[in-house]
Structure formats: structure tokens, C-alpha cells
Write a protein that holds these residues in place. Structure first.
Motif, PDB file in Angstrom:
ATOM      1  N   LEU A  82       5.129  -1.819 -12.401  1.00 36.23           N
ATOM      2  CA  LEU A  82       5.121  -2.425 -11.072  1.00 36.23           C
ATOM      3  C   LEU A  82       3.994  -1.838 -10.218  1.00 36.23           C
ATOM      4  N   THR A  83       3.828  -0.526 -10.265  1.00 42.51           N
ATOM      5  CA  THR A  83       2.754   0.124  -9.501  1.00 42.51           C
ATOM      6  C   THR A  83       1.399  -0.426  -9.928  1.00 42.51           C
ATOM      7  N   ASP A  84       1.204  -0.638 -11.224  1.00 45.81           N
ATOM      8  CA  ASP A  84      -0.065  -1.198 -11.701  1.00 45.81           C
ATOM      9  C   ASP A  84      -0.252  -2.627 -11.201  1.00 45.81           C
ATOM     10  N   PHE A  85       0.804  -3.426 -11.207  1.00 44.83           N
ATOM     11  CA  PHE A  85       0.677  -4.805 -10.730  1.00 44.83           C
ATOM     12  C   PHE A  85       0.485  -4.860  -9.215  1.00 44.83           C
ATOM     13  N   VAL A  86       1.056  -3.914  -8.496  1.00 44.50           N
ATOM     14  CA  VAL A  86       0.792  -3.828  -7.059  1.00 44.50           C
ATOM     15  C   VAL A  86      -0.686  -3.515  -6.839  1.00 44.50           C
ATOM     16  N   ARG A  87      -1.231  -2.578  -7.620  1.00 43.78           N
ATOM     17  CA  ARG A  87      -2.665  -2.246  -7.526  1.00 43.78           C
ATOM     18  C   ARG A  87      -3.517  -3.482  -7.793  1.00 43.78           C
ATOM     19  N   ARG A  88      -3.169  -4.222  -8.817  1.00 41.88           N
ATOM     20  CA  ARG A  88      -3.928  -5.425  -9.170  1.00 41.88           C
ATOM     21  C   ARG A  88      -3.856  -6.471  -8.057  1.00 41.88           C
ATOM     22  N   THR A  89      -2.665  -6.622  -7.468  1.00 42.29           N
ATOM     23  CA  THR A  89      -2.497  -7.551  -6.348  1.00 42.29           C
ATOM     24  C   THR A  89      -3.352  -7.124  -5.165  1.00 42.29           C
ATOM     25  N   LEU A  90      -3.315  -5.848  -4.835  1.00 41.05           N
ATOM     26  CA  LEU A  90      -4.093  -5.334  -3.699  1.00 41.05           C
ATOM     27  C   LEU A  90      -5.592  -5.504  -3.934  1.00 41.05           C
ATOM     28  N   LYS A  91      -6.032  -5.406  -5.177  1.00 44.79           N
ATOM     29  CA  LYS A  91      -7.451  -5.639  -5.487  1.00 44.79           C
ATOM     30  C   LYS A  91      -7.821  -7.104  -5.274  1.00 44.79           C
ATOM     31  N   ILE A  92      -6.951  -8.011  -5.693  1.00 49.62           N
ATOM     32  CA  ILE A  92      -7.224  -9.440  -5.513  1.00 49.62           C
ATOM     33  C   ILE A  92      -7.423  -9.768  -4.040  1.00 49.62           C
ATOM     34  N   VAL A  93      -6.551  -9.223  -3.193  1.00 52.49           N
ATOM     35  CA  VAL A  93      -6.615  -9.553  -1.761  1.00 52.49           C
ATOM     36  C   VAL A  93      -7.557  -8.628  -0.995  1.00 52.49           C
ATOM     37  N   LYS A  94      -8.277  -7.798  -1.764  1.00 52.57           N
ATOM     38  CA  LYS A  94      -9.301  -6.904  -1.209  1.00 52.57           C
ATOM     39  C   LYS A  94      -8.730  -5.880  -0.212  1.00 52.57           C
ATOM     40  N   LEU A 139       0.836  -1.213   0.000  1.00 47.67           N
ATOM     41  CA  LEU A 139       0.000   0.000   0.000  1.00 47.67           C
ATOM     42  C   LEU A 139       0.863   1.252   0.000  1.00 47.67           C
ATOM     43  N   TYR A 140       1.924   1.245   0.798  1.00 50.57           N
ATOM     44  CA  TYR A 140       2.823   2.389   0.872  1.00 50.57           C
ATOM     45  C   TYR A 140       3.499   2.622  -0.485  1.00 50.57           C
ATOM     46  N   PHE A 141       3.965   1.556  -1.111  1.00 51.97           N
ATOM     47  CA  PHE A 141       4.572   1.683  -2.435  1.00 51.97           C
ATOM     48  C   PHE A 141       3.552   2.205  -3.435  1.00 51.97           C
ATOM     49  N   TYR A 142       2.347   1.672  -3.386  1.00 53.56           N
ATOM     50  CA  TYR A 142       1.294   2.073  -4.323  1.00 53.56           C
ATOM     51  C   TYR A 142       0.995   3.567  -4.207  1.00 53.56           C
ATOM     52  N   LYS A 143       0.970   4.075  -2.990  1.00 58.59           N
ATOM     53  CA  LYS A 143       0.659   5.488  -2.755  1.00 58.59           C
ATOM     54  C   LYS A 143       1.847   6.414  -2.975  1.00 58.59           C
ATOM     55  N   THR A 144       3.063   5.968  -2.656  1.00 63.52           N
ATOM     56  CA  THR A 144       4.220   6.876  -2.671  1.00 63.52           C
ATOM     57  C   THR A 144       5.274   6.527  -3.721  1.00 63.52           C
ATOM     58  N   GLY A 145       5.282   5.277  -4.188  1.00 60.40           N
ATOM     59  CA  GLY A 145       6.326   4.843  -5.106  1.00 60.40           C
ATOM     60  C   GLY A 145       7.640   4.534  -4.410  1.00 60.40           C
ATOM     61  N   GLU A 146       7.623   4.569  -3.080  1.00 65.11           N
ATOM     62  CA  GLU A 146       8.843   4.310  -2.324  1.00 65.11           C
ATOM     63  C   GLU A 146       8.944   2.832  -1.955  1.00 65.11           C
ATOM     64  N   GLY A 147      10.131   2.314  -2.137  1.00 64.22           N
ATOM     65  CA  GLY A 147      10.396   0.914  -1.817  1.00 64.22           C
ATOM     66  C   GLY A 147      11.323   0.336  -2.862  1.00 64.22           C
ATOM     67  N   ARG A 148      12.037  -0.685  -2.475  1.00 66.10           N
ATOM     68  CA  ARG A 148      12.958  -1.355  -3.402  1.00 66.10           C
ATOM     69  C   ARG A 148      12.144  -2.263  -4.323  1.00 66.10           C
ATOM     70  N   PRO A 149      12.154  -2.009  -5.633  1.00 63.56           N
ATOM     71  CA  PRO A 149      11.280  -2.760  -6.548  1.00 63.56           C
ATOM     72  C   PRO A 149      11.353  -4.274  -6.413  1.00 63.56           C
ATOM     73  N   GLN A 150      12.548  -4.838  -6.283  1.00 63.82           N
ATOM     74  CA  GLN A 150      12.662  -6.296  -6.165  1.00 63.82           C
ATOM     75  C   GLN A 150      11.971  -6.787  -4.896  1.00 63.82           C
ATOM     76  N   ASP A 151      12.091  -6.050  -3.807  1.00 61.80           N
ATOM     77  CA  ASP A 151      11.403  -6.422  -2.565  1.00 61.80           C
ATOM     78  C   ASP A 151       9.890  -6.321  -2.730  1.00 61.80           C
ATOM     79  N   ILE A 152       9.443  -5.311  -3.447  1.00 59.88           N
ATOM     80  CA  ILE A 152       8.004  -5.129  -3.676  1.00 59.88           C
ATOM     81  C   ILE A 152       7.449  -6.300  -4.476  1.00 59.88           C
TER      82      ILE A 152
END
Length: 135
Positions: A117-129, A26-39
């Protein structure tokens, strides 16, 4: 000296790891901060755990995203997670080669497109509600 055993609830530990990973996503999705490989690693972990907890009669706790997809594909439309197949397949295809797995080949990961990556994070967060089902 007496030996005492610690009562460790592995399920609670896993739930805590999932909650922490979702917060990081969620933090990455909102701010773009985080190490991409870890995300990417957290993204896969969250979606794998969601599937194994939501459909425990179909997946084991050691199932990878690839094996989850294969089990859904093999069962077909009768599988209760069939509606997730396209999204899971897309997440797997995008993240392959970017996550930290027990791969000892030492090969370097491909560069990541942070917008994708941000789009795929959004998609992941939608799957897990974890976020509303909005575009």
C-alpha cells in the motif's frame, strides 16, 4: 421568512477534498499511519480527480478509475494520458476490493499488505506530482 440560496462553489469544494486527501496520503507515506481502507479510497479519488481535471475533454467528473483506464486503452497511443496507463492499471488492480465504493454486497475486503500500500501511495503521489519523480 425569506429564503436565501447559498452560493456553493462545488469546484472549490472538490479541490479542498483533493488537497485534504493528498495531505492524508503524504502523511501515510511518511509515517504509515492511517486506516488502510481509507487510504486506498483516497488514493483512487485523488488519481481519478487528477485525470478528470488534467484531461477534461477525455474524462467526465463521474468517471471511475476503471472507466478512465478503459477510455485510455480504447483510444490507444493517441490518448494524452497513455503514458499513465500501466500505472493506473496497476493501482486499479491493487486497490480493487479495498476501497469504499457504493457496493452494497457487504463483502469483506481482502487484507492489505501495508508495504505494498505504501508503494502504491508513492506511485499515486508521483502521478499527481505531489512528490518528486524519484524511485
Amino acid at each position: 421568512m425569506t429564503l436565501q440560496t447559498a452560493d456553493i462553489d462545488l469546484e472549490d469544494s472538490r479541490k479542498s477534498r483533493v488537497a485534504s486527501a493528498i495531505i492524508d496520503l503524504l502523511y501515510f507515506y511518511k509515517t504509515g499511519e492511517g486506516r488502510p481502507q481509507d487510504i486506498v479510497t483516497k488514493m483512487r479519488f485523488v488519481v481519478e480527480t487528477y485525470c478528470t481535471y488534467t484531461y477534461p475533454e477525455f474524462f467526465g467528473s463521474d468517471d471511475s478509475l476503471a472507466s478512465i483506464i478503459e477510455k485510455i486503452r480504447t483510444t490507444g497511443e493517441q490518448h494524452p494520458a497513455c503514458e499513465l496507463l500501466d500505472e493506473l492499471d496497476a493501482i486499479h488492480a491493487f486497490s480493487r476490493g479495498h476501497y469504499r465504493a457504493s457496493d452494497s454486497t457487504g463483502t469483506a475486503a481482502r487484507p492489505l499488505d501495508v508495504n505494498a500500500l505504501t508503494d502504491f501511495v508513492r506511485r499515486t503521489l508521483k502521478i499527481v506530482k505531489a512528490i518528486p519523480n524519484v524511485p
